[in-house]
Design a protein around this motif. Sequence first.
Motif, PDB file in Angstrom:
ATOM      1  N   GLN A 172      20.644  39.180  41.322  1.00  0.00           N
ATOM      2  CA  GLN A 172      21.326  40.402  41.762  1.00  0.00           C
ATOM      3  C   GLN A 172      20.531  41.179  42.812  1.00  0.00           C
ATOM      4  O   GLN A 172      21.109  41.939  43.579  1.00  0.00           O
ATOM      5  N   THR A 173      19.232  41.001  42.799  1.00  0.00           N
ATOM      6  CA  THR A 173      18.408  41.835  43.679  1.00  0.00           C
ATOM      7  C   THR A 173      17.500  40.959  44.519  1.00  0.00           C
ATOM      8  O   THR A 173      17.342  39.767  44.232  1.00  0.00           O
ATOM      9  N   ALA A 192      13.613  36.379  45.269  1.00  0.00           N
ATOM     10  CA  ALA A 192      12.267  35.890  45.563  1.00  0.00           C
ATOM     11  C   ALA A 192      11.765  35.016  44.403  1.00  0.00           C
ATOM     12  O   ALA A 192      11.175  33.945  44.619  1.00  0.00           O
ATOM     13  N   ALA A 193      12.067  35.492  43.177  1.00  0.00           N
ATOM     14  CA  ALA A 193      11.636  34.727  41.995  1.00  0.00           C
ATOM     15  C   ALA A 193      12.344  33.355  41.964  1.00  0.00           C
ATOM     16  O   ALA A 193      11.722  32.319  41.720  1.00  0.00           O
ATOM     17  N   SER A 250      10.844  30.904  44.522  1.00  0.00           N
ATOM     18  CA  SER A 250       9.584  30.234  44.174  1.00  0.00           C
ATOM     19  C   SER A 250       9.766  29.267  42.998  1.00  0.00           C
ATOM     20  O   SER A 250       9.093  28.238  42.928  1.00  0.00           O
ATOM     21  N   THR A 251      10.742  29.558  42.096  1.00  0.00           N
ATOM     22  CA  THR A 251      10.973  28.639  40.979  1.00  0.00           C
ATOM     23  C   THR A 251      11.509  27.288  41.448  1.00  0.00           C
ATOM     24  O   THR A 251      11.085  26.238  40.985  1.00  0.00           O
ATOM     25  N   TYR A 252      12.456  27.329  42.427  1.00  0.00           N
ATOM     26  CA  TYR A 252      13.114  26.077  42.796  1.00  0.00           C
ATOM     27  C   TYR A 252      12.620  25.482  44.099  1.00  0.00           C
ATOM     28  O   TYR A 252      12.530  24.284  44.244  1.00  0.00           O
ATOM     29  N   LEU A 253      12.297  26.305  45.070  1.00  0.00           N
ATOM     30  CA  LEU A 253      11.948  25.774  46.375  1.00  0.00           C
ATOM     31  C   LEU A 253      10.484  25.987  46.752  1.00  0.00           C
ATOM     32  O   LEU A 253      10.042  25.499  47.791  1.00  0.00           O
TER      33      LEU A 253
END
Length: 344
Positions: free
Chosen positions: A13-14, A19-20, A23-26
Amino acid sequence: LREEALQALERAQTSADLAAWRSTYLGKKGKLSQVLRGMGNLSPEERPIVGRLANDIKETLEQAYTERAEAVRQAELAAHLAADAVDVTLPGRRPPLGRLHPSTQVMREIERIFADLGFQVYASREVELDEYNFQLLNIPPHHPAREMQDTFYIERSPDENDVLLRTHTSPGQIHAMREFAAMNPDNPPPVRIMLPGMVYRHEQITPRSDIQFQQVEGLAIGHHITMADLKGTIEYFVRRLFGPERRLRFRASYFPFTEPSAEVDMDCLLCGGEGCRLCKGTGWLEIMGCGMVHPTVLRNGGYDPERYTGYAFGMGPARITMLKYGIEDIRYFWQNDLRFLEQF
Ligand code: PHE
């Protein structure tokens, strides 16, 4: 992995969520990078297939990310604008305004009334010599009248001419008379002045007396000025300040610099003479001291007492203000408490 990532992206949503997610997936240590790192364990036939698949996913995710990021940015901007919206149709808010101190207001009212009678304001100093504050006003050293006005001394001098804080505005009488007389020593001009200003007394601070307070003094000098002029002027003044129905009483008194001297009482504002708390049951309120200028004082000012007469009066605007507005404690005047000051 693709389905999981896309679902997670939908929930972002934000910009912080985004950003989170990124970094988790890419990210370098993200889930996709882990898959790519694991390719070393695959057979040469599987590698290109898995490699292509991974690249596809990466592209899909990058694109989905870009779209989602734009949507989130728009949403955030809209929320920001809504929160900061200014309704230009609302009435403005008034900034808090300062105002004149109540005793300044009353001082100006007093000066206004006497200005209409032809009196001009004459400013004089707060730091005085004993000579002006006492001696030239017919109060020699050791005169008992000095006890009426306990004094703050700045510098003691051996010749009995100490530097002090003036205990009343009356020394201004001498300064003014001398300045006027100097214009034409043989025929000094008539005088009609008001002397406003701060005075200081070394006293116990109580609800009725402070160590610093304002006074305003009037002085009129000319030919054939009589006590009747004094009475008429004071009566006119009091009725303009407190209303036409006020009654006055001139009570014989003593000041070294006037003769005869009087104190002026006004019928009580609260009870009109019946007797109440404000007038302490007497029906009268004391408002000023006055009298005919003493011949010695005229002479000290450069005016020949055989040819000139005059009257003087003096009052404390704080006391006048207290009576006018029903204020019970003089100490409010210098405490500068906004709850007090904002009432005027
Ligand atoms: N100076 C006197 C006082 O401070 C007041 C006063 C002024 C009396 C002028 C008479 C004439 O008490």
